[in-house]
Design a protein around this motif. Structure first.
Motif, PDB file in Angstrom:
ATOM      1  N   ILE A  78       0.130  14.587  27.860  1.00 46.71           N
ATOM      2  CA  ILE A  78      -0.538  13.313  27.584  1.00 46.71           C
ATOM      3  C   ILE A  78       0.368  12.464  26.700  1.00 46.71           C
ATOM      4  O   ILE A  78       0.730  12.877  25.592  1.00 46.71           O
ATOM      5  CB  ILE A  78      -1.905  13.530  26.907  1.00 46.71           C
ATOM      6  CG1 ILE A  78      -2.811  14.390  27.799  1.00 46.71           C
ATOM      7  CG2 ILE A  78      -2.568  12.189  26.605  1.00 46.71           C
ATOM      8  CD1 ILE A  78      -4.154  14.704  27.190  1.00 46.71           C
ATOM      9  N   ILE A  84     -10.094  15.761  23.581  1.00 46.15           N
ATOM     10  CA  ILE A  84      -9.498  16.973  24.155  1.00 46.15           C
ATOM     11  C   ILE A  84     -10.242  18.214  23.667  1.00 46.15           C
ATOM     12  O   ILE A  84     -10.526  19.139  24.445  1.00 46.15           O
ATOM     13  CB  ILE A  84      -8.005  17.039  23.797  1.00 46.15           C
ATOM     14  CG1 ILE A  84      -7.239  15.927  24.516  1.00 46.15           C
ATOM     15  CG2 ILE A  84      -7.419  18.401  24.158  1.00 46.15           C
ATOM     16  CD1 ILE A  84      -5.806  15.781  24.069  1.00 46.15           C
ATOM     17  N   ILE A 143      -7.563   9.289  29.191  1.00 42.66           N
ATOM     18  CA  ILE A 143      -8.437  10.337  28.651  1.00 42.66           C
ATOM     19  C   ILE A 143      -9.541   9.721  27.790  1.00 42.66           C
ATOM     20  O   ILE A 143     -10.685  10.157  27.820  1.00 42.66           O
ATOM     21  CB  ILE A 143      -7.621  11.343  27.816  1.00 42.66           C
ATOM     22  CG1 ILE A 143      -6.447  11.886  28.634  1.00 42.66           C
ATOM     23  CG2 ILE A 143      -8.505  12.478  27.328  1.00 42.66           C
ATOM     24  CD1 ILE A 143      -6.844  12.610  29.898  1.00 42.66           C
ATOM     25  N   ILE A 160     -13.064  14.159  32.247  1.00 43.85           N
ATOM     26  CA  ILE A 160     -11.836  14.728  31.666  1.00 43.85           C
ATOM     27  C   ILE A 160     -11.924  16.244  31.511  1.00 43.85           C
ATOM     28  O   ILE A 160     -10.903  16.917  31.378  1.00 43.85           O
ATOM     29  CB  ILE A 160     -11.506  14.084  30.305  1.00 43.85           C
ATOM     30  CG1 ILE A 160     -12.588  14.425  29.260  1.00 43.85           C
ATOM     31  CG2 ILE A 160     -11.312  12.596  30.432  1.00 43.85           C
ATOM     32  CD1 ILE A 160     -12.174  14.078  27.849  1.00 43.85           C
TER      33      ILE A 160
END
Length: 394
Positions: free
Chosen positions: A68, A85, A222, A233
């Motif tokens: 990323i 995340i 994201i 995601i």
């Protein structure tokens, strides 16, 4: 008797070819250098294999590693990205971003890092060339506020002007041992792969760049503009190794065998893939490389010599010899690439290729020397006649 003499001639030609080829390899770069302080060209035969493997139409895709990019992100954006995340439950997160000084939204950033399980943070070390050791491990300014964090050294074992081919699994700095960034991530993912790397006990390992690609996303794919996680995601990140870093930072670009400007975070991904897949490159022994060089050079020189000594020697046979020469060059390249791609074995055919190319020239020189030696009597007589004729004319 004639065949025995041909074998002797071929042996001499092969030995002379080896000496000439070795001299060219060792001295050519220095001979053509204008500036005596100029750095030698950083080229290795194995780079060809990596380049060929990376340019194949069919690429291997590693679904377990996600990269990323955060080039356009603020600290607040990175904090929100780490939160998103973490929400998606990755296997491990590698944050290849340094924060040297305090700034805005540091509380959010520190909170996101503290709440993210299995995150690996970057360290830098200084290299002392005098003592050949590493010193002064340093990280982001807030590391002292973190408890039980995992760190990994992001240094690469080459300067920016050299081709980056290897990585260092561990670093010893100021008496303490640190895993490299990739090694620390691999340890969290697989004890088996980590122990395999440890048991190899090598100070340096080759990076296997060959034809493995990874999913790459921008941070705003994201999270949205409001810094909330985008829908879906979880499918991209769950149980994956997520590497966060800059993809277009000029100071973090490196020369590799497959790309002259590869981002550091991508190189870490290649190293992790090498460790977890146990795709370590094995190099053929120097003695094996020499044996291959001598065998093929001897065979080529023998065929070439027999053809030229034949009474039927003509342009067709000369053409066939050149075709054979090119065929051997092509054979070495194809075999070398196949072994590298299929078995991760790097065979250095550079000496063999150079010897085969030089062998034809050395053969012509040797035959010319033998012909002059055979005609030495008539040559001397001719020279005496020319001298006598000159004296008489005077």
């Amino acid at each position: 008797m004639k065949r025995f003499q041909t074998i002797i001639d071929t042996t001499i030609i092969t030995m002379v070819t080896f000496i000439v080829s070795t001299f060219l390899v060792n001295n050519l770069s220095e001979a053509i250098s204008i500036d005596p302080t100029e750095k030698k060209a950083d080229i290795e035969f194995g780079d060809i294999y990596n380049r060929v493997a990376s340019n194949r139409a069919v690429q291997n895709f590693n679904p377990d590693i996600v990269i990323i990019g955060v080039d356009s992100c603020s600290r607040g954006d990175i904090a929100s990205l780490i939160d998103a995340i973490s929400y998606a439950e990755p296997k491990v997160v590698g944050l290849d971003v340094f924060f040297e000084f305090a700034g805005d939204n540091d509380e959010l950033l520190l909170s996101a890092i503290s709440d993210c399980e299995n995150i690996v943070l970057p360290l830098r070390v200084d290299y002392d060339s005098v003592s050949n050791s590493f010193t002064n491990p340093q990280g982001s300014f807030f590391y002292s506020a973190l408890d039980n964090a995992t760190y990994g050294v992001v240094n690469f074992p080459s300067d920016k002007s050299s081709v980056l081919r290897q990585f260092r699994p561990t670093f010893t700095a100021d008496g303490n041992k640190y895993n490299s960034f990739a090694t620390a991530i691999a340890q969290k993912v697989s004890d088996n792969s980590y122990m395999h790397l440890v048991n190899r006990n090598n100070d340096l390992e080759d990076i296997n760049y060959s034809a493995t690609e990874f999913a790459e996303f921008d941070a705003f794919e994201i999270i949205d503009e409001e810094r909330f996680p985008r829908h879906g995601i979880e499918e991209l990140i769950r149980d994956k190794i997520v590497l966060i870093g800059g993809l277009n930072i000029a100071t973090d670009k490196h020369i590799t065998p497959i790309d002259n400007r590869m981002a550091g975070v991508k190189i870490h991904a290649k190293i992790i893939d090498t460790i977890l897949g146990k795709r370590y490159i094995r190099h053929s022994h120097y003695a094996v490389d020499l044996l291959i060089s001598f065998i093929f050079c001897f065979l080529f020189a023998y065929i070439n010599l027999c053809s030229k000594q034949s009474e039927k020697w003509n342009n067709i046979e000369s053409l066939l010899i050149r075709v054979l020469q090119l065929g051997l060059v092509y054979l070495f390249l194809v075999v070398g690439c196949r072994w590298f791609i299929n078995y991760y074995i790097s065979i250095d055919f550079s000496c063999a290729l150079l010897m085969i190319c030089n062998s034809a020239i050395i053969t012509d020189i040797w035959l010319g020397i033998k012909e002059l030696y055979a005609k030495r009597g008539s040559t001397i007589l001719l020279f005496k006649r020319m001298v006598n004729k000159t004296k008489k004319s005077e």
